[in-house]
Design a protein around this motif. Structure first.
Motif, mmCIF file in Angstrom:
data_model
loop_
_atom_site.group_PDB
_atom_site.id
_atom_site.type_symbol
_atom_site.label_atom_id
_atom_site.label_comp_id
_atom_site.label_asym_id
_atom_site.label_seq_id
_atom_site.Cartn_x
_atom_site.Cartn_y
_atom_site.Cartn_z
ATOM 1 N N ASP A 15 -11.563 21.293 -21.390
ATOM 2 C CA ASP A 15 -11.918 22.501 -22.129
ATOM 3 C C ASP A 15 -13.300 23.017 -21.703
ATOM 4 O O ASP A 15 -14.280 22.284 -21.717
ATOM 5 C CB ASP A 15 -11.930 22.178 -23.619
ATOM 6 C CG ASP A 15 -11.814 23.409 -24.503
ATOM 7 O OD1 ASP A 15 -12.700 24.272 -24.405
ATOM 8 O OD2 ASP A 15 -10.849 23.494 -25.282
ATOM 9 N N THR A 57 -6.269 33.226 -18.158
ATOM 10 C CA THR A 57 -5.719 32.663 -19.396
ATOM 11 C C THR A 57 -5.950 33.556 -20.612
ATOM 12 O O THR A 57 -5.259 33.410 -21.625
ATOM 13 C CB THR A 57 -6.348 31.291 -19.679
ATOM 14 O OG1 THR A 57 -7.765 31.431 -19.706
ATOM 15 C CG2 THR A 57 -5.947 30.281 -18.613
ATOM 16 N N SER A 83 -10.446 29.349 -27.404
ATOM 17 C CA SER A 83 -9.568 28.250 -27.006
ATOM 18 C C SER A 83 -8.165 28.428 -27.559
ATOM 19 O O SER A 83 -7.190 27.945 -26.971
ATOM 20 C CB SER A 83 -10.148 26.921 -27.486
ATOM 21 O OG SER A 83 -11.358 26.621 -26.834
ATOM 22 N N ASN A 125 -5.468 28.240 -24.652
ATOM 23 C CA ASN A 125 -4.551 27.100 -24.620
ATOM 24 C C ASN A 125 -3.115 27.526 -24.901
ATOM 25 O O ASN A 125 -2.172 26.946 -24.360
ATOM 26 C CB ASN A 125 -5.005 26.033 -25.616
ATOM 27 C CG ASN A 125 -6.144 25.193 -25.083
ATOM 28 O OD1 ASN A 125 -5.939 24.289 -24.277
ATOM 29 N ND2 ASN A 125 -7.353 25.486 -25.527
ATOM 30 N N ASP A 147 -9.307 25.794 -19.976
ATOM 31 C CA ASP A 147 -8.735 26.913 -20.719
ATOM 32 C C ASP A 147 -9.538 28.200 -20.535
ATOM 33 O O ASP A 147 -8.982 29.292 -20.481
ATOM 34 C CB ASP A 147 -8.595 26.567 -22.201
ATOM 35 C CG ASP A 147 -9.877 26.013 -22.809
ATOM 36 O OD1 ASP A 147 -10.817 25.720 -22.050
ATOM 37 O OD2 ASP A 147 -9.926 25.851 -24.041
#
Length: 396
Positions: free
Chosen positions: A10, A48, A57, A61, A336
């Motif tokens: 992360d 992402t 996140s 994720n 991420d």
């Protein structure tokens, strides 16, 4: 049958730093395993965080697990509620609730610490329990999580104006004034009044650094299509944080609990690896998430973030590679989002990734793995949710 493992550090990626000689923490870190894999891997960048969405996140994720946040994301709180298996009404509003340290809960107040000095769960639990007792009979229900990460359930809140409050994540406003957020809270007076009462209690407490709650990331309960139906794989997640556990549980994946996994640099790395490998004896896919680099980035500590990346390489990537080297497996290493030390929060930069296939290693990958070499590889996936499908394609 082929196995697929996503190893996610992360916030691992970042920006160059003068203190590291113009290198990022990833570039400065000693990562012999990643650098061994890079020449044998397909490397590139992956977006992402969809354009216009916050680089959290939760969003990132969700993308890496193959789901489009623009379709499925409702908020940070609902994801973590899924991790706890809370029974919720469709019209409930679920907030992520940090225990934070403010100079004061007033217009000239400042966000000193989003984590109350990384308060431990044993210290936080009785505080949240007391807040829950204080809230009895009202619209808000505090729910204990871990460390500084907790929840606030607002029954029927999705039908109120609270659903539209624009509150900044506390890790985005370190050392900044909180006036604009208080103005937003004030537009729903019940919330501000609850915050004031909890602030008075926490400020009088001497057992921790917490002086206030900070509700944010609110949304309706989360639902996701089943991972097994979507990808034809039996999958599991391994993580210390409820965010990733919640995504896994909402998707019908196994959530592997690891004693001593704490989201910090001293997490139980070996336990995470053991849990992942045990699952792969009968499962197909594991998403192994390590929080530490992100926390170090939020702390603004370049050297500690470098060390967190080195531990990820040594105690996660290396043993996973050793265990699967002679199996039919695909090992994916990525993060991420960026958490640049100079920003102390997330950014929407496209993240580096590598895809290594044990049975068909490549010979044209970069010499080492970092942000620049991944960009130089020339492969760009404009949708983060496409990375998983890309990795499942035999010829990719």
């Amino acid at each position: 049958m082929s196995k697929t493992v996503f190893l996610v550090a992360d916030g691992m990626a970042g920006w160059p730093l003068d203190i590291l000689g113009g290198r990022t923490s990833l570039q400065a870190a000693s990562t012999p395993t990643l650098d061994l894999l890079a020449p044998k891997s397909r490397c590139g960048l992956c977006q992402t965080v969809p354009q216009g969405m916050p680089p959290g996140s939760d969003v990132a994720n969700m993308s890496l697990l193959g789901y489009d946040p623009r379709t499925h994301h409702t908020g940070r709180g609902p994801i973590e509620a899924a991790a706890q298996g809370l029974t919720l009404d469709p019209n409930d509003l679920v907030w992520r609730m940090n225990l934070v340290r403010l100079t004061e809960l007033a217009g000239d107040g400042v966000m000193e610490d989003y984590s109350s000095g990384h308060i431990d769960t044993a210290t936080a639990a009785p505080l949240v329990a007391r807040l829950a007792t204080m809230a009895e009979g009202g619209p808000f229900q505090p729910v204990q999580g871990i460390q500084y990460r907790h929840l606030l359930v607002q029954r029927g809140g999705a039908l109120t104006s609270a659903a539209d409050l624009a509150i900044r994540p506390p890790h985005d406003i370190l050392d900044q004034n909180i006036a604009q957020d208080l103005d937003a809270y004030a537009s729903f007076p019940e919330m501000l009044e609850f915050m004031r009462s909890t602030h008075e209690y926490l400020r009088a407490e001497t057992t921790s650094q917490a002086t206030s709650i900070w509700p944010w990331g609110q949304g309706r309960p989360l639902t996701l299509p089943a991972f097994a139906d979507r990808f034809g794989l039996r999958g599991a997640v391994v993580s210390a944080v409820d965010l990733v556990k919640g995504l896994g549980r909402a998707a019908g994946m196994d959530v592997l609990e690891v004693e001593g996994a704490n989201g910090l640099i001293d997490t139980n790395y070996e336990g995470k690896v053991e849990a992942a490998l045990n699952f792969l004896k009968h499962g197909d896919f594991v998403y192994l998430h390590v929080e530490a680099p992100d926390e170090c980035g939020h702390m603004g500590d370049a050297e500690l973030k470098k060390r967190a990346i080195e531990l990820f390489d040594q105690r996660i990537v290396a043993p996973i590679l050793a265990a699967l080297a002679h199996e039919d497996a695909t090992i994916v290493v990525t993060c991420d989002h960026f958490t640049p030390v100079v920003r102390r929060t997330h950014t929407e930069d496209a993240v580096p990734f590598l895809v290594y296939r044990t049975q068909t290693p490549r010979t044209d990958g970069p010499a080492v793995f970092n942000e620049d070499t991944a960009q130089g590889a020339g492969l760009f996936l404009k949708e983060g949710r496409d990375l998983l499908n890309f990795c499942l394609e035999p010829g990719a």
